[in-house]
Scaffold this active site. Structure first.
Site, PDB file in Angstrom:
ATOM      1  N   LYS A  82       0.810  -1.236   0.000  1.00  0.00           N
ATOM      2  CA  LYS A  82       0.000   0.000   0.000  1.00  0.00           C
ATOM      3  C   LYS A  82       0.836   1.275   0.000  1.00  0.00           C
ATOM      4  CE  LYS A  82      -2.713  -2.730  -0.552  1.00  0.00           C
ATOM      5  NZ  LYS A  82      -3.180  -2.858  -1.932  1.00  0.00           N
ATOM      6  N   HIS A 127       7.432  -7.238  -1.839  1.00  0.00           N
ATOM      7  CA  HIS A 127       7.192  -6.494  -0.588  1.00  0.00           C
ATOM      8  C   HIS A 127       8.137  -6.989   0.507  1.00  0.00           C
ATOM      9  CE1 HIS A 127       3.643  -4.618  -2.202  1.00  0.00           C
ATOM     10  NE2 HIS A 127       2.911  -5.716  -2.227  1.00  0.00           N
ATOM     11  N   SER A 130      -4.897   2.938   4.094  1.00  0.00           N
ATOM     12  CA  SER A 130      -4.984   2.194   2.844  1.00  0.00           C
ATOM     13  C   SER A 130      -4.923   0.680   3.089  1.00  0.00           C
ATOM     14  CB  SER A 130      -3.823   2.621   1.932  1.00  0.00           C
ATOM     15  OG  SER A 130      -3.886   1.989   0.692  1.00  0.00           O
TER      16      SER A 130
HETATM   17  N1  LIG Z   1      -2.162   5.496 -10.568  1.00  0.00           N
HETATM   18  C1  LIG Z   1      -2.358   4.726  -9.496  1.00  0.00           C
HETATM   19  N2  LIG Z   1      -2.698   3.435  -9.661  1.00  0.00           N
HETATM   20  C2  LIG Z   1      -2.950   2.663  -8.580  1.00  0.00           C
HETATM   21  N3  LIG Z   1      -2.870   3.094  -7.290  1.00  0.00           N
HETATM   22  C3  LIG Z   1      -2.549   4.357  -7.089  1.00  0.00           C
HETATM   23  C4  LIG Z   1      -2.277   5.235  -8.166  1.00  0.00           C
HETATM   24  N4  LIG Z   1      -1.997   6.447  -7.624  1.00  0.00           N
HETATM   25  C5  LIG Z   1      -2.080   6.336  -6.308  1.00  0.00           C
HETATM   26  N5  LIG Z   1      -2.409   5.074  -5.958  1.00  0.00           N
HETATM   27  C6  LIG Z   1      -2.638   4.663  -4.577  1.00  0.00           C
HETATM   28  O1  LIG Z   1      -1.704   3.666  -4.114  1.00  0.00           O
HETATM   29  C7  LIG Z   1      -2.302   2.940  -3.043  1.00  0.00           C
HETATM   30  C8  LIG Z   1      -2.164   1.458  -3.278  1.00  0.00           C
HETATM   31  O2  LIG Z   1      -0.814   1.085  -3.129  1.00  0.00           O
HETATM   32  P1  LIG Z   1      -0.284  -0.303  -3.725  1.00  0.00           P
HETATM   33  O3  LIG Z   1      -0.264  -0.145  -5.207  1.00  0.00           O
HETATM   34  O4  LIG Z   1       1.071  -0.428  -3.109  1.00  0.00           O
HETATM   35  O5  LIG Z   1      -1.225  -1.367  -3.293  1.00  0.00           O
HETATM   36  C9  LIG Z   1      -3.773   3.344  -3.005  1.00  0.00           C
HETATM   37  O6  LIG Z   1      -3.894   4.323  -1.966  1.00  0.00           O
HETATM   38  P2  LIG Z   1      -5.233   4.568  -1.155  1.00  0.00           P
HETATM   39  O7  LIG Z   1      -5.696   3.231  -0.664  1.00  0.00           O
HETATM   40  O8  LIG Z   1      -4.836   5.536  -0.073  1.00  0.00           O
HETATM   41  O9  LIG Z   1      -6.187   5.187  -2.122  1.00  0.00           O
HETATM   42  C10 LIG Z   1      -3.982   3.968  -4.382  1.00  0.00           C
HETATM   43  O10 LIG Z   1      -5.026   4.910  -4.443  1.00  0.00           O
HETATM   44  C1  LIG Z   2      -1.638  -9.610   3.977  1.00  0.00           C
HETATM   45  C2  LIG Z   2      -0.345  -9.560   3.214  1.00  0.00           C
HETATM   46  C3  LIG Z   2      -0.561  -9.012   1.836  1.00  0.00           C
HETATM   47  C4  LIG Z   2      -0.889  -9.835   0.784  1.00  0.00           C
HETATM   48  C5  LIG Z   2      -1.111  -9.302  -0.472  1.00  0.00           C
HETATM   49  C6  LIG Z   2      -0.971  -7.966  -0.680  1.00  0.00           C
HETATM   50  O1  LIG Z   2      -1.268  -7.495  -1.930  1.00  0.00           O
HETATM   51  S1  LIG Z   2      -0.620  -6.323  -2.691  1.00  0.00           S
HETATM   52  O2  LIG Z   2       0.654  -6.812  -3.202  1.00  0.00           O
HETATM   53  O3  LIG Z   2      -0.413  -5.149  -1.852  1.00  0.00           O
HETATM   54  O4  LIG Z   2      -1.590  -6.033  -3.735  1.00  0.00           O
HETATM   55  C7  LIG Z   2      -0.642  -7.144   0.373  1.00  0.00           C
HETATM   56  C8  LIG Z   2      -0.425  -7.673   1.630  1.00  0.00           C
END
Ligand SMILES: Nc1ncnc2c1ncn2[C@@H]1O[C@H](COP(=O)(O)O)[C@@H](OP(=O)(O)O)[C@H]1O
Ligand SMILES: CCc1ccc(OS(=O)(=O)O)cc1
Length: 250
Positions: A21, A77, A107
């Site tokens: 996230k 991760h 998030s």
């Molecule tokens: N262009 C984009 N595509 C996908 N996620 C984005 C993005 N810009 C920002 N984000 C944000 O990145 C977070 C997700 O992180 P990850 O990709 O590591 O799972 C989300 O935050 P929020 O949940 O605060 O909205 C999402 O909204």
């Molecule tokens: C709960 C651990 C976990 C598993 C999968 C995840 O997905 S993502 O890579 O962020 O989309 C995140 C955390």
């Protein structure tokens, strides 16, 4: 985990590493765009998640990852200490991105609540306590970011912050181009940055999504005053000796 840590990636590759996230999806699109020169529409259509395998997932697995052809981009991760040895000895590149932990925990909570299987049933306060006590998947956020921060000066490591994508994307695109060895003139850099802006906007201003997704400082609407005080206390205890700072607002 042991198998990953002692393995080698084979030919040099580039790994995008984040605590979950932290904006992994957005970063992988930006890195793909800077390194491959595709345009944002194409990236939106190509399902970039499938292009970048996750190092620690059983599928496609380490053997397939070792055989990847260009662009040899993967994501993970995992904490620094569990990454393959090529990433410790400098043969491959690591792009790490950290996000301020207050927006991140909101998030991560939303993510756990939205899971179809194993959906988290607790309150945000309970989830936040778990986060502060290092009791979530992928371990302690505090250790994760500090381990990579300690390696930020390594020649094969680029340490980025999510908030800078929103604050100063031009500098980030320049840093990425230099780190990835992509040579571009001023006009090409401007065009790349414009395309990257479109990727950021596509998420944060998308009409189909709840207002404000991905914005910096959303935590203010969720944290109570006492939760914020407790969080700040734990943050100070666990990060006090580290000179890494975050933008909690823009
Ligand atoms: N262009 C984009 N595509 C996908 N996620 C984005 C993005 N810009 C920002 N984000 C944000 O990145 C977070 C997700 O992180 P990850 O990709 O590591 O799972 C989300 O935050 P929020 O949940 O605060 O909205 C999402 O909204
Ligand atoms: C709960 C651990 C976990 C598993 C999968 C995840 O997905 S993502 O890579 O962020 O989309 C995140 C955390």
């Amino acid at each position: 985990m042991e198998e990953i840590a002692t393995s080698r990636c084979g030919r040099a590759m580039c790994v995008i590493v984040t605590y979950p996230k932290s904006g992994t999806s957005l970063l992988q699109e930006v890195v793909y765009l800077v390194s491959q020169g595709a345009d944002p529409d194409e990236i939106g259509l190509m399902n970039i998640d499938e292009q970048l395998p996750v190092l620690e997932y059983p599928q496609p697995g380490l053997d397939i990852i070792k055989e990847l052809t260009s662009p040899r981009l993967i994501k993970s991760h995992l904490p620094y200490r569990f990454l393959p040895s090529d990433l410790h000895n400098g043969d491959s590149k690591v792009i790490y991105m950290a996000r301020n932990p207050k927006d991140l925990v909101v998030s991560y909570y939303q993510f756990h609540r939205s899971l179809r299987t194993m959906s988290y049933r607790g309150t945000f306060q309970e989830f936040c306590r778990r986060f502060m006590n290092d009791k979530l998947g992928y371990g302690s956020w505090f250790e994760h970011v500090q381990e990579f921060w300690e390696h930020r000066m390594d020649a094969n490591v680029l340490f980025l912050k999510y908030e800078d994508m929103h604050r100063d994307l031009v500098t980030m695109v320049e840093q990425l181009a230099r780190f990835l060895g992509v040579s571009c003139d001023k006009a090409q850099l401007e065009s790349l940055t414009e395309h990257c802006h479109q990727l950021v906007d596509q998420c944060c201003n998308a009409e189909a999504l709840p207002v404000g997704r991905g914005r910096v400082g959303l935590w203010k609407d969720i944290f109570t005053v006492s939760m914020n005080e407790k969080f700040d206390l734990v943050y100070k205890q666990k990060m006090g000796k580290c000179d890494l700072t975050f933008d909690f607002y823009l």
